[in-house]
Design a protein around this motif. Sequence first.
Motif, PDB file in Angstrom:
ATOM      1  N   ASP A 172       6.573  -2.916   0.172  1.00  0.00           N
ATOM      2  CA  ASP A 172       5.297  -2.361  -0.249  1.00  0.00           C
ATOM      3  C   ASP A 172       4.414  -2.101   0.978  1.00  0.00           C
ATOM      4  O   ASP A 172       4.732  -2.496   2.097  1.00  0.00           O
ATOM      5  CB  ASP A 172       4.585  -3.279  -1.255  1.00  0.00           C
ATOM      6  CG  ASP A 172       3.759  -2.496  -2.268  1.00  0.00           C
ATOM      7  OD1 ASP A 172       3.489  -1.306  -2.020  1.00  0.00           O
ATOM      8  OD2 ASP A 172       3.386  -3.065  -3.304  1.00  0.00           O
ATOM      9  N   ILE A 173       3.282  -1.451   0.740  1.00  0.00           N
ATOM     10  CA  ILE A 173       2.458  -0.974   1.856  1.00  0.00           C
ATOM     11  C   ILE A 173       1.883  -2.125   2.674  1.00  0.00           C
ATOM     12  O   ILE A 173       1.895  -2.091   3.909  1.00  0.00           O
ATOM     13  CB  ILE A 173       1.313  -0.084   1.323  1.00  0.00           C
ATOM     14  CG1 ILE A 173       1.880   1.216   0.759  1.00  0.00           C
ATOM     15  CG2 ILE A 173       0.315   0.229   2.434  1.00  0.00           C
ATOM     16  CD1 ILE A 173       0.844   2.140   0.161  1.00  0.00           C
ATOM     17  N   GLY A 174       1.399  -3.180   1.998  1.00  0.00           N
ATOM     18  CA  GLY A 174       0.756  -4.281   2.714  1.00  0.00           C
ATOM     19  C   GLY A 174       1.697  -5.024   3.636  1.00  0.00           C
ATOM     20  O   GLY A 174       1.560  -4.982   4.867  1.00  0.00           O
ATOM     21  N   LEU A 175       2.674  -5.726   3.064  1.00  0.00           N
ATOM     22  CA  LEU A 175       3.606  -6.523   3.857  1.00  0.00           C
ATOM     23  C   LEU A 175       4.494  -5.626   4.714  1.00  0.00           C
ATOM     24  O   LEU A 175       4.775  -5.949   5.879  1.00  0.00           O
ATOM     25  CB  LEU A 175       4.480  -7.385   2.940  1.00  0.00           C
ATOM     26  CG  LEU A 175       5.529  -8.266   3.638  1.00  0.00           C
ATOM     27  CD1 LEU A 175       4.882  -9.197   4.651  1.00  0.00           C
ATOM     28  CD2 LEU A 175       6.340  -9.044   2.611  1.00  0.00           C
ATOM     29  N   GLY A 176       4.909  -4.491   4.173  1.00  0.00           N
ATOM     30  CA  GLY A 176       5.766  -3.582   4.931  1.00  0.00           C
ATOM     31  C   GLY A 176       5.087  -3.086   6.193  1.00  0.00           C
ATOM     32  O   GLY A 176       5.696  -3.054   7.268  1.00  0.00           O
ATOM     33  N   SER A 177       3.822  -2.688   6.083  1.00  0.00           N
ATOM     34  CA  SER A 177       3.077  -2.215   7.248  1.00  0.00           C
ATOM     35  C   SER A 177       2.881  -3.331   8.262  1.00  0.00           C
ATOM     36  O   SER A 177       2.986  -3.116   9.473  1.00  0.00           O
ATOM     37  CB  SER A 177       1.715  -1.657   6.815  1.00  0.00           C
ATOM     38  OG  SER A 177       1.877  -0.537   5.962  1.00  0.00           O
ATOM     39  N   PHE A 178       2.602  -4.529   7.773  1.00  0.00           N
ATOM     40  CA  PHE A 178       2.422  -5.680   8.668  1.00  0.00           C
ATOM     41  C   PHE A 178       3.710  -5.963   9.450  1.00  0.00           C
ATOM     42  O   PHE A 178       3.681  -6.166  10.673  1.00  0.00           O
ATOM     43  CB  PHE A 178       2.016  -6.909   7.862  1.00  0.00           C
ATOM     44  CG  PHE A 178       1.939  -8.170   8.686  1.00  0.00           C
ATOM     45  CD1 PHE A 178       0.850  -8.408   9.507  1.00  0.00           C
ATOM     46  CD2 PHE A 178       2.958  -9.118   8.633  1.00  0.00           C
ATOM     47  CE1 PHE A 178       0.780  -9.572  10.275  1.00  0.00           C
ATOM     48  CE2 PHE A 178       2.902 -10.274   9.387  1.00  0.00           C
ATOM     49  CZ  PHE A 178       1.797 -10.505  10.219  1.00  0.00           C
TER      50      PHE A 178
ATOM     51  N   LYS B 297      -1.868   2.008  18.175  1.00  0.00           N
ATOM     52  CA  LYS B 297      -0.635   2.164  17.401  1.00  0.00           C
ATOM     53  C   LYS B 297      -0.750   1.847  15.908  1.00  0.00           C
ATOM     54  O   LYS B 297      -0.200   2.585  15.086  1.00  0.00           O
ATOM     55  CB  LYS B 297       0.459   1.310  18.028  1.00  0.00           C
ATOM     56  CG  LYS B 297       1.874   1.714  17.607  1.00  0.00           C
ATOM     57  CD  LYS B 297       2.198   3.107  18.104  1.00  0.00           C
ATOM     58  CE  LYS B 297       3.602   3.506  17.719  1.00  0.00           C
ATOM     59  NZ  LYS B 297       3.877   4.907  18.081  1.00  0.00           N
ATOM     60  N   PRO B 298      -1.413   0.756  15.503  1.00  0.00           N
ATOM     61  CA  PRO B 298      -1.371   0.385  14.075  1.00  0.00           C
ATOM     62  C   PRO B 298      -1.855   1.466  13.118  1.00  0.00           C
ATOM     63  O   PRO B 298      -1.212   1.737  12.102  1.00  0.00           O
ATOM     64  CB  PRO B 298      -2.264  -0.860  14.019  1.00  0.00           C
ATOM     65  CG  PRO B 298      -2.140  -1.462  15.379  1.00  0.00           C
ATOM     66  CD  PRO B 298      -2.076  -0.285  16.309  1.00  0.00           C
ATOM     67  N   VAL B 299      -2.999   2.087  13.414  1.00  0.00           N
ATOM     68  CA  VAL B 299      -3.558   3.086  12.501  1.00  0.00           C
ATOM     69  C   VAL B 299      -2.645   4.299  12.418  1.00  0.00           C
ATOM     70  O   VAL B 299      -2.337   4.799  11.322  1.00  0.00           O
ATOM     71  CB  VAL B 299      -4.971   3.511  12.952  1.00  0.00           C
ATOM     72  CG1 VAL B 299      -5.485   4.650  12.075  1.00  0.00           C
ATOM     73  CG2 VAL B 299      -5.915   2.320  12.888  1.00  0.00           C
ATOM     74  N   THR B 300      -2.201   4.800  13.574  1.00  0.00           N
ATOM     75  CA  THR B 300      -1.332   5.974  13.570  1.00  0.00           C
ATOM     76  C   THR B 300       0.027   5.654  12.951  1.00  0.00           C
ATOM     77  O   THR B 300       0.616   6.496  12.276  1.00  0.00           O
ATOM     78  CB  THR B 300      -1.127   6.500  14.996  1.00  0.00           C
ATOM     79  OG1 THR B 300      -0.655   5.450  15.847  1.00  0.00           O
ATOM     80  CG2 THR B 300      -2.430   7.014  15.559  1.00  0.00           C
ATOM     81  N   LEU B 301       0.511   4.439  13.173  1.00  0.00           N
ATOM     82  CA  LEU B 301       1.785   4.033  12.578  1.00  0.00           C
ATOM     83  C   LEU B 301       1.682   4.035  11.055  1.00  0.00           C
ATOM     84  O   LEU B 301       2.600   4.490  10.359  1.00  0.00           O
ATOM     85  CB  LEU B 301       2.169   2.644  13.078  1.00  0.00           C
ATOM     86  CG  LEU B 301       3.479   2.063  12.549  1.00  0.00           C
ATOM     87  CD1 LEU B 301       4.650   2.901  13.035  1.00  0.00           C
ATOM     88  CD2 LEU B 301       3.650   0.617  13.014  1.00  0.00           C
ATOM     89  N   PHE B 302       0.570   3.567  10.544  1.00  0.00           N
ATOM     90  CA  PHE B 302       0.343   3.546   9.098  1.00  0.00           C
ATOM     91  C   PHE B 302       0.361   4.977   8.544  1.00  0.00           C
ATOM     92  O   PHE B 302       0.998   5.264   7.523  1.00  0.00           O
ATOM     93  CB  PHE B 302      -1.002   2.881   8.811  1.00  0.00           C
ATOM     94  CG  PHE B 302      -1.285   2.668   7.352  1.00  0.00           C
ATOM     95  CD1 PHE B 302      -0.602   1.701   6.630  1.00  0.00           C
ATOM     96  CD2 PHE B 302      -2.242   3.423   6.703  1.00  0.00           C
ATOM     97  CE1 PHE B 302      -0.863   1.502   5.278  1.00  0.00           C
ATOM     98  CE2 PHE B 302      -2.518   3.228   5.358  1.00  0.00           C
ATOM     99  CZ  PHE B 302      -1.819   2.263   4.649  1.00  0.00           C
ATOM    100  N   PHE B 303      -0.299   5.884   9.244  1.00  0.00           N
ATOM    101  CA  PHE B 303      -0.368   7.279   8.796  1.00  0.00           C
ATOM    102  C   PHE B 303       0.999   7.940   8.849  1.00  0.00           C
ATOM    103  O   PHE B 303       1.418   8.604   7.893  1.00  0.00           O
ATOM    104  CB  PHE B 303      -1.357   8.047   9.672  1.00  0.00           C
ATOM    105  CG  PHE B 303      -1.422   9.515   9.364  1.00  0.00           C
ATOM    106  CD1 PHE B 303      -2.114   9.981   8.248  1.00  0.00           C
ATOM    107  CD2 PHE B 303      -0.797  10.439  10.182  1.00  0.00           C
ATOM    108  CE1 PHE B 303      -2.172  11.335   7.952  1.00  0.00           C
ATOM    109  CE2 PHE B 303      -0.853  11.795   9.900  1.00  0.00           C
ATOM    110  CZ  PHE B 303      -1.545  12.243   8.783  1.00  0.00           C
TER     111      PHE B 303
END
Length: 204
Positions: free
Chosen positions: A88-94, A181-187
């Motif tokens: 999912d978006i939360g844990l997966g993104s982390f 990196k984190p914000v662009t990685l999420f996008f």
Amino acid sequence: MKSSTGIFKKYQKPIVQTISILGIILMILMAFFIANSGFFANPARVQEWIAGFGSVAPLLFLAITFIQVVIPVLPGNVSTVVGVMLFDIGLGSFLNIVGIFLGSLANFLLARRFGRGFAGYFVKSATYDKYIGWVNKGKRFERFFVISMVFPGFPDDFICLVAGLTKLSLKKFIIYFLLCKPVTLFFYTLVPLYGMHYLYDLIW
């Protein structure tokens, strides 16, 4: 008696080649699992199945992400999309951010420890020649590093290796990476993911 560094330098090429082959096999198996899991038809069921493994599943994925960055065998956005699909978006993104950060940090430190010869094993000679010239550009490289972390199209993993060959401090490397990196990685994860969902719905 040979030092551990000397022994590693002697065998680093076969070590890198072996790990690369194992990484490719692992990624193929992961792609096969995704393709046959029925995720797009029922993502909640697949995520529930993954959750049944407890803490082992996210730790395994974290390890895979780390290896994928240090020994790049597929474009990075492939593993990041898989992470969000499975967790999912939360844990997966982390997990994506942590794994990619640790892998990028390892690249930086390994290049700083073992030099240009080590960095050259991970990319084609054309890519190596194209970016290695940034090593001696000082502040210009810092600006280039920030840009490469924000915008797509750059070989981020190799640029982190190049960063380790420059005078960029470890502190600045960490700050620039975590800010960019984190914000662009999420996008860049969400766009391919929703694109895959759209294609699946269109075909099926």
